[in-house]
Design a protein around this motif. Sequence first.
Motif, PDB file in Angstrom:
ATOM      1  N   LEU A 103     -15.675  34.533  11.591  1.00 41.06           N
ATOM      2  CA  LEU A 103     -16.684  34.452  12.281  1.00 41.06           C
ATOM      3  C   LEU A 103     -17.203  35.332  13.475  1.00 41.06           C
ATOM      4  O   LEU A 103     -16.290  35.575  14.288  1.00 41.06           O
ATOM      5  N   SER A 104     -18.327  35.984  13.417  1.00 39.95           N
ATOM      6  CA  SER A 104     -18.397  37.088  14.089  1.00 39.95           C
ATOM      7  C   SER A 104     -18.796  36.409  15.601  1.00 39.95           C
ATOM      8  O   SER A 104     -18.672  37.203  16.566  1.00 39.95           O
ATOM      9  N   ASN A 105     -19.269  35.365  15.637  1.00 41.62           N
ATOM     10  CA  ASN A 105     -19.550  34.754  16.939  1.00 41.62           C
ATOM     11  C   ASN A 105     -18.312  33.708  17.704  1.00 41.62           C
ATOM     12  O   ASN A 105     -18.124  32.866  16.811  1.00 41.62           O
ATOM     13  N   SER A 127     -14.711  43.139   9.351  1.00 42.36           N
ATOM     14  CA  SER A 127     -15.711  42.898   7.994  1.00 42.36           C
ATOM     15  C   SER A 127     -15.344  41.791   7.321  1.00 42.36           C
ATOM     16  O   SER A 127     -14.069  41.522   7.136  1.00 42.36           O
ATOM     17  N   TYR A 128     -16.324  41.124   6.667  1.00 43.67           N
ATOM     18  CA  TYR A 128     -15.990  39.876   6.198  1.00 43.67           C
ATOM     19  C   TYR A 128     -15.904  40.363   4.406  1.00 43.67           C
ATOM     20  O   TYR A 128     -16.860  41.017   3.870  1.00 43.67           O
ATOM     21  N   HIS A 207     -15.324  25.668   7.341  1.00 47.22           N
ATOM     22  CA  HIS A 207     -16.102  26.695   6.531  1.00 47.22           C
ATOM     23  C   HIS A 207     -17.426  26.552   6.394  1.00 47.22           C
ATOM     24  O   HIS A 207     -18.233  27.344   5.628  1.00 47.22           O
ATOM     25  N   ILE A 208     -17.818  25.473   7.048  1.00 51.18           N
ATOM     26  CA  ILE A 208     -19.570  25.229   6.952  1.00 51.18           C
ATOM     27  C   ILE A 208     -20.094  26.498   7.756  1.00 51.18           C
ATOM     28  O   ILE A 208     -21.020  27.289   7.162  1.00 51.18           O
ATOM     29  N   GLN A 213     -22.939  31.760   8.062  1.00 49.38           N
ATOM     30  CA  GLN A 213     -23.160  33.013   8.327  1.00 49.38           C
ATOM     31  C   GLN A 213     -23.519  34.089   7.043  1.00 49.38           C
ATOM     32  O   GLN A 213     -24.275  34.907   7.193  1.00 49.38           O
ATOM     33  N   GLN A 214     -23.038  33.911   6.116  1.00 50.09           N
ATOM     34  CA  GLN A 214     -23.164  34.697   4.933  1.00 50.09           C
ATOM     35  C   GLN A 214     -24.472  34.684   4.173  1.00 50.09           C
ATOM     36  O   GLN A 214     -25.174  35.212   4.011  1.00 50.09           O
ATOM     37  N   LEU A 215     -24.577  32.820   4.134  1.00 52.71           N
ATOM     38  CA  LEU A 215     -25.940  32.797   3.426  1.00 52.71           C
ATOM     39  C   LEU A 215     -27.222  33.370   4.278  1.00 52.71           C
ATOM     40  O   LEU A 215     -28.151  33.724   3.866  1.00 52.71           O
ATOM     41  N   LYS A 216     -27.175  33.308   5.473  1.00 55.56           N
ATOM     42  CA  LYS A 216     -28.291  33.816   6.606  1.00 55.56           C
ATOM     43  C   LYS A 216     -28.550  35.245   6.167  1.00 55.56           C
ATOM     44  O   LYS A 216     -29.485  35.691   6.477  1.00 55.56           O
ATOM     45  N   LYS A 217     -27.256  36.065   6.016  1.00 56.67           N
ATOM     46  CA  LYS A 217     -27.369  37.465   5.774  1.00 56.67           C
ATOM     47  C   LYS A 217     -28.090  37.676   4.640  1.00 56.67           C
ATOM     48  O   LYS A 217     -29.169  38.764   4.270  1.00 56.67           O
TER      49      LYS A 217
END
Length: 342
Positions: A103-105, A127-128, A207-208, A213-217
């Motif tokens: 999580l970047s935040n 990096s993810y 994991h929510i 985070q990825q879906l928003k990207k």
Amino acid sequence: MQVALVGVSGYSGMTLYALLKQHPAVDQINLYGHAGSQPVALKTVAPMYQKETAVIRPFDAQAVMAQNDLIFFATSAGVTSQLALPLIAENFPVIDLSGDFRLSNPAQYTKWYHRAAAPAEALAKASYGLADFNPTLTTYVANPGCYATATLLGLAPLVQQQLINPNSIVVDAKSGLSGAGKKLTPTSQFAMVNDNLQLYKVNQHQHIPEVMQQLKKWWPAIPAIEFTTTLIPVTRGIMSSIYVKAAQATTTATILAAFEQVYGDQPFVQILPAGEMPTLKDVIGSNNCAIGVNVNPVTNTIFVVSVIDNLMKGAAGQAIQNFNAYFNFAPTTGLPTLPVFP
Ligand SMILES: NC(=O)C1=CN([C@@H]2O[C@H](COP(=O)(O)OP(=O)(O)OC[C@H]3O[C@@H](n4cnc5c(N)ncnc54)[C@H](OP(=O)(O)O)[C@@H]3O)[C@@H](O)[C@H]2O)C=CC1
Ligand SMILES: CC(=O)N[C@@H](CCC(=O)OP(=O)(O)O)C(=O)O
């Protein structure tokens, strides 16, 4: 090449050790345990490895960097945010199976993992590594979580191509017990797991935010997801059942074509033909993700089922995939593409 591994006595560490042993580019695996601990023979902590001569030495960042080309951490949450900082400072290559750097935040990590996050400047270097999407890897690779991997692979074509109502994602995910690691808890006792299903962490699963985070990207319009997790009485395997409303009337053939377009060239993602749905045994022991799709024209619902082996694609297998990508080895090097079946 020499690689370091921390956490070999855990479930994903053991799986990773077995994969590294038969990886053609790995000449030596150097094992590390708790800092300040005494060296201990691998065979004493993992009795099935009686023929292995490896010794687990205390973690020491300087020794790790002097002896190895890369380090894998298969350690519990909260460990790499402490142990990895000297490695990050030197830009030494790390693949981290834990959630500490996904999580970047940092505030999101503290909220969902209920512990202090790694320093923001260290997080910024990570990096993810959602490996089937060929991400650009930095020297610190945060290997994705098991539920997150199955769910993201099942959602990606629908989200990337905006084929759905963004406000309609419902995920019902189930996992075998090895997903919880080796530690015994009241809910992981045989009498609770056998002959039983246990929902847990409802609306609180870590994991929510990782999935979001990825879906928003991929599509910033996704506002939130409904996501539940259930412990099921199997050793390995994750099944993520995904329900979403189609943006417009569609068919199973159309949605399957979208999945084929995204995954057709990916060696580890298998899209099943119309009418077929994956079972856990289709993937157990392999690094594969198998996906089935069905469209219900009556309810306008797209149903996707995504299955993985949590210790392979969900952890150690994907870590090797990222290792291969980092060093430009062929993607399938050292990885099983066929399941243990039956
Ligand atoms: N199991 C799974 O399916 C998946 C797990 N993950 C993640 O991978 C990581 C490992 O999971 P898993 O294998 O299940 O966990 P386990 O509980 O089975 O193993 C944890 C390992 O970490 C070691 N460890 C703990 N603290 C330290 C420390 N301070 N220094 C050195 N070693 C330490 C433990 O050693 P010891 O026993 O000596 O304390 C053990 O070897 C976790 O972060 C988990 O969330 C990610 C995806 C899937
Ligand atoms: C069955 C079970 O308990 N599974 C674990 C998955 C562990 C995991 O992948 O968590 P990290 O994000 O810390 O890596 C869970 O639901 O928490």
